[in-house]
Design a protein around this motif. Sequence first.
Motif, PDB file in Angstrom:
ATOM      1  N   TYR A 122       0.829  -1.204   0.000  1.00 17.32           N
ATOM      2  CA  TYR A 122       0.000   0.000   0.000  1.00 17.32           C
ATOM      3  C   TYR A 122       0.862   1.252   0.000  1.00 17.32           C
ATOM      4  O   TYR A 122       0.706   2.154  -0.828  1.00 17.32           O
ATOM      5  N   PHE A 123       1.773   1.329   0.978  1.00 14.50           N
ATOM      6  CA  PHE A 123       2.525   2.566   1.182  1.00 14.50           C
ATOM      7  C   PHE A 123       3.516   2.845   0.056  1.00 14.50           C
ATOM      8  O   PHE A 123       3.872   3.999  -0.182  1.00 14.50           O
ATOM      9  N   ALA A 156      -4.049   6.489   2.403  1.00 15.56           N
ATOM     10  CA  ALA A 156      -3.859   6.837   0.993  1.00 15.56           C
ATOM     11  C   ALA A 156      -4.758   7.995   0.599  1.00 15.56           C
ATOM     12  O   ALA A 156      -4.329   8.929  -0.103  1.00 15.56           O
ATOM     13  N   GLU A 157      -6.005   7.958   1.043  1.00 20.38           N
ATOM     14  CA  GLU A 157      -6.939   9.048   0.727  1.00 20.38           C
ATOM     15  C   GLU A 157      -6.446  10.364   1.320  1.00 20.38           C
ATOM     16  O   GLU A 157      -6.497  11.415   0.667  1.00 20.38           O
ATOM     17  N   CYS A 160      -3.314  11.213   2.091  1.00 22.02           N
ATOM     18  CA  CYS A 160      -2.113  11.668   1.396  1.00 22.02           C
ATOM     19  C   CYS A 160      -2.448  12.206   0.006  1.00 22.02           C
ATOM     20  O   CYS A 160      -1.904  13.241  -0.415  1.00 22.02           O
ATOM     21  N   ASN A 161      -3.317  11.554  -0.691  1.00 19.87           N
ATOM     22  CA  ASN A 161      -3.712  12.027  -2.018  1.00 19.87           C
ATOM     23  C   ASN A 161      -4.362  13.406  -1.955  1.00 19.87           C
ATOM     24  O   ASN A 161      -4.208  14.226  -2.853  1.00 19.87           O
ATOM     25  N   CYS A 166      -4.964   1.561   5.715  1.00 25.02           N
ATOM     26  CA  CYS A 166      -4.075   1.931   4.612  1.00 25.02           C
ATOM     27  C   CYS A 166      -4.833   2.714   3.543  1.00 25.02           C
ATOM     28  O   CYS A 166      -4.294   3.675   2.961  1.00 25.02           O
ATOM     29  N   GLU A 167      -6.053   2.309   3.261  1.00 30.67           N
ATOM     30  CA  GLU A 167      -6.853   3.029   2.268  1.00 30.67           C
ATOM     31  C   GLU A 167      -7.179   4.452   2.734  1.00 30.67           C
ATOM     32  O   GLU A 167      -7.163   5.405   1.952  1.00 30.67           O
ATOM     33  N   ILE A 222       1.690   5.061  -2.344  1.00 35.44           N
ATOM     34  CA  ILE A 222       1.069   6.285  -1.827  1.00 35.44           C
ATOM     35  C   ILE A 222       2.055   7.429  -1.988  1.00 35.44           C
ATOM     36  O   ILE A 222       3.184   7.358  -1.503  1.00 35.44           O
TER      37      ILE A 222
END
Length: 430
Positions: free
Chosen positions: A342-343, A421-422, A424-425, A417-418, A346
């Motif tokens: 995941y990471f 990610a959201e 960071c995005n 993790c999702e 990202i």
Amino acid sequence: MLDKVIKSSGLFQDHCHVAQNKLDPWKIEPSKASKDCRNFIREIVDNLDLQPNPEKPVIALSIGDPTIYGNLSPSPETVKAVISIIEEGLCNGYAPSTGYDYARAAVADYLSYDGASFKSQDVILCSGCSSSLELCITALADGQRGHNILIPRPGFPIYRTLAETIGVDVKFYNLIPENNWKIDLEHLESQIDGNTAAIVMNNPSNPCGSNYDEEHLRNFLEIAYRKRIPVIADEIYERLVFPGQKFVSTASLQSQVPILICGGLAKRFLIPGWRLGWIAIHDSTGAFENVRKALISLSQRTIGSNTLIQGAIPSILQNTPQSFHENLSNVLALHAQIAFDYFTVIPGLTPFMPEGAMYMVVEVDLKHFPEFESVLQFAKRMMEEESVFCLPGECFQITGFMRIVLTVPQEVLEDACERIAEFCNHHYME
């Protein structure tokens, strides 16, 4: 008549004066040791004033308790061992301050592998590994004599807490992230001075999840031997390494360095609340003759560790199947791979794949998150928006990193993790 006698004698006035004094406010100053005792993680986390997003359930990737979500439990053999001891009723009283001899012998046998050899008299049982560390630091370092100890950076902050509480200074030696968090041996040696009383070494590492190989440990111990500095080896995660990795205990290398090995049941056996730790004294040269006596004296402050777990420890160590340990390692390795995958994709994050223990360190490239001055702020905002909390690297004396815990259930980890990610995005900038 009696009242008149009391008043005329002045006793009434004295009584009133005493009563008035009882109403005066008291202000009792705490001891210096208590004021110097600081929980560095709590200081940082409490000051963040964390407020989660009320629309999302909180996911704490910050707590180093592997039992918190209930997905990881001790083996049935471990549970039955304690039930049997309770039913027998033979371990309800005080034990010797260093522990029952048969319990110490069981630990000595458990630690005697790969060339390492211990006897029961080499083992002191303690109330968890943190108690083991406290006894070791207190036995070796003296604040009144101006001693310091060396501790890893990043590293578990309790080393600093235990040292500074008794007036012992701490100096940090660096771990190298791009080299699997191995010790910067040149920096370590440069930190040693005439007042250095001990080097604390943690393997496998919290927070890094690194697992040092034999060559690296030998190079580390060579410095300790040449400089005549004893080692406190925090091996609470001993043998808790991922498939394909091998754990090497410092005691197995026959380095002639006197080593106090701290360990316990908490992590590998998934029973941190049972509070059973140990000190194993590795001393082939007799350098610790007086330290042994000091450790025994210090153990008398708490009059021993939990006697029920002491009674059960021979069965726990001997009867817990290897498959239990392998399954735990497999789960943690799987979770590490999931998080790493995941990471890796990202933007702004760089994960460091661990080799053992229960954690992963992730670098946060703040250049791409310019609205945050630190990972402290990054972590706080992530909690506010996504209800996910990771410990910022400042808790471990480094900046620009955060630590995540890998023990949560797989579906919880993936959800976290999702959400990361959201987050960071949303905040990433080229």
